[in-house]
Write an enzyme that holds these catalytic residues in place. Structure first.
Site, PDB file in Angstrom:
ATOM      1  CG  ASP A 190      -0.174  -0.213   2.531  1.00  0.00           C
ATOM      2  OD1 ASP A 190       1.053   0.005   2.579  1.00  0.00           O
ATOM      3  OD2 ASP A 190      -0.830  -0.592   3.525  1.00  0.00           O
ATOM      4  CD  GLU A 230       0.532  -6.720   3.378  1.00  0.00           C
ATOM      5  OE1 GLU A 230       1.305  -7.335   4.126  1.00  0.00           O
ATOM      6  OE2 GLU A 230       0.458  -5.471   3.342  1.00  0.00           O
ATOM      7  CD  GLU A 277       0.095   4.375   4.555  1.00  0.00           C
ATOM      8  OE1 GLU A 277       1.284   4.633   4.827  1.00  0.00           O
ATOM      9  OE2 GLU A 277      -0.858   5.108   4.923  1.00  0.00           O
ATOM     10  CG  HIS A 320       6.036   4.784  11.509  1.00  0.00           C
ATOM     11  ND1 HIS A 320       5.776   3.533  12.034  1.00  0.00           N
ATOM     12  CD2 HIS A 320       5.680   4.705  10.195  1.00  0.00           C
ATOM     13  CE1 HIS A 320       5.290   2.750  11.088  1.00  0.00           C
ATOM     14  NE2 HIS A 320       5.220   3.435   9.958  1.00  0.00           N
ATOM     15  NE  ARG A 324       2.064  10.584   4.949  1.00  0.00           N
ATOM     16  CZ  ARG A 324       3.097  11.123   4.295  1.00  0.00           C
ATOM     17  NH1 ARG A 324       3.235  12.429   4.271  1.00  0.00           N
ATOM     18  NH2 ARG A 324       3.955  10.356   3.676  1.00  0.00           N
ATOM     19  CG  HIS A 338       9.819   6.978  11.288  1.00  0.00           C
ATOM     20  ND1 HIS A 338       9.880   8.026  10.412  1.00  0.00           N
ATOM     21  CD2 HIS A 338       9.502   5.885  10.545  1.00  0.00           C
ATOM     22  CE1 HIS A 338       9.611   7.598   9.185  1.00  0.00           C
ATOM     23  NE2 HIS A 338       9.373   6.305   9.237  1.00  0.00           N
TER      24      HIS A 338
END
Length: 377
Positions: free
Chosen positions: A96, A118, A132, A205, A207, A238
């Site tokens: 993704d 996936e 994603e 981490h 967004r 991160h």
């Protein structure tokens, strides 16, 4: 012999695509071509080194402060000449990421078959996770073959009117990777230092969590450490400077909070295997941890991996401080609940997903006559 091009660009993609690349190399009827976009440069290279993979093409697109639009444009433009030169029969993309969607779009523009590894994960919330969820949905529209990790993922695809004969349930290649990385004799200075404590492995981490959600997460973690004297938190932080700024505000200056640089896949898998509980907003960790018999609290309001929740290996902790603190406290104090989560069966794979994908590609091209068995059958 069919030419199969794999395209990936981030560390999580590389971890999950590496076992597939190796399986393609070992198959005498398939010729692998490895392309990396280097959407994440340093962390991608760590994974390639560990698995001994040398890309045939490297776009090296990463730039400081790059936007999603810039990444998308550079990937599509960069792949154009590579696809024409290499002439793949099929392009495989994973999951993704922006590389995933841009890679599948470049394949479509060049009329090359597309396999989506996936495939079928869904929250059906356009902005969670962002970007994603839409990357995976748009890739699903373009793909010819959908390699779904679970039956639930397959059902998602069928509801979207994807052709059933183009869907294969393979398990997740993340579990394949674990079989090569986890070492019972693994040693670490940090693990040794805190060997008498319950170690919580933290990853945060995403967004959409940057800002108040992440402040809530880190505040809850700080309170846990202060209230439980036998707990240590290890946080491989991160690279994002915004994440580091919030972490410094809440997690710095405590002897039982270890903020360390990002771990390579070998170290991370072994840290996870040695931990007591995992708190994460990562998708991949949700799949890996059940094979390590570690309870996982998901630091998100939604998950595209409901199988883990249904199986009892995961719990959605959300992004509110009280919920995160409460569920973590429960796992630290309730041995029955802990064992129930730790001992639940992993619904995500058995370590043979890469082989199933190779066999399904050969079936698609008529190289083998019978359709391979699905994972879970």
């Amino acid at each position: 012999m069919k030419k199969i091009m794999t395209i990936f660009g981030t560390r999580p993609e590389a971890i999950k695509m590496a076992p597939l690349v190796l399986a393609l190399k070992n198959d005498p009827e398939l010729e692998p071509i490895v392309v990396v976009t280097a959407q994440h440069r340093e962390m991608l290279d760590q994974v390639l080194d560990i698995f001994g993979i040398t890309p045939d093409y490297d776009l090296n697109i990463m730039q400081q402060g790059q936007t999603l639009s810039e990444v998308t444009g550079r990937v599509i433009a960069g792949l154009e000449s590579i696809i024409k030169e290499a002439g793949p029969d099929m392009i495989l993309v994973h999951g993704d990421t922006t590389t995933t969607f841009a890679g599948s779009l470049a394949a479509f523009y060049n009329e090359v078959d597309i396999g989506h590894v996936e495939a079928g994960l869904r929250t059906n919330n356009k902005y969670s996770p962002f970007p994603e969820e839409m990357n995976r949905q748009m890739t699903g529209v373009l793909a010819d073959l959908h390699f779904a990790p679970t039956e639930t993922s397959k059902e998602n695809l069928l509801r979207e009117n994807k052709k059933e004969d183009g869907i294969s349930v393979t398990g997740n290649t993340a579990i394949d990777a674990l079989k090569t990385t986890v070492n019972a004799g693994y040693k670490s200075e940090i693990i040794e230092k805190h060997k008498d404590n319950k170690v919580i492995l933290l990853t945060a981490h995403r967004r959409e969590n940057i800002g108040m959600p992440m402040e809530n997460i880190f505040s809850a973690v700080r309170e846990i450490v202060e209230d439980f004297e036998d707990v240590t938190v290890v946080y491989p932080i991160h690279k994002n400077p915004k994440v580091r700024e919030i972490a410094d505000k809440y997690l710095s200056d405590h002897e039982r909070i270890e903020i360390i640089e990002p771990l390579d896949v070998f170290d991370f898998h072994n840290f996870a295997a040695k931990s007591h509980i995992i708190l994460t907003d990562s998708g991949g960790v949700q799949e890996e941890a059940p094979s390590l018999q570690k309870p996982v609290l998901v630091l998100r309001d939604t998950t595209e991996r409901p199988e883990g929740v249904e199986a009892g290996t995961l719990k959605l902790a959300g992004i509110q401080k009280e919920n995160i603190y409460g569920l973590t406290s429960e796992l630290l104090t309730d041995d029955v609940l802990y064992r129930k989560m730790a001992e639940a069966a992993n619904p995500y794979g058995d370590g043979k997903a890469s082989l199933r994908i190779c066999e399904n590609i050969k079936y698609y091209y008529g190289i083998r006559g019978d359709k391979p068995e699905s994972f879970g059958v």
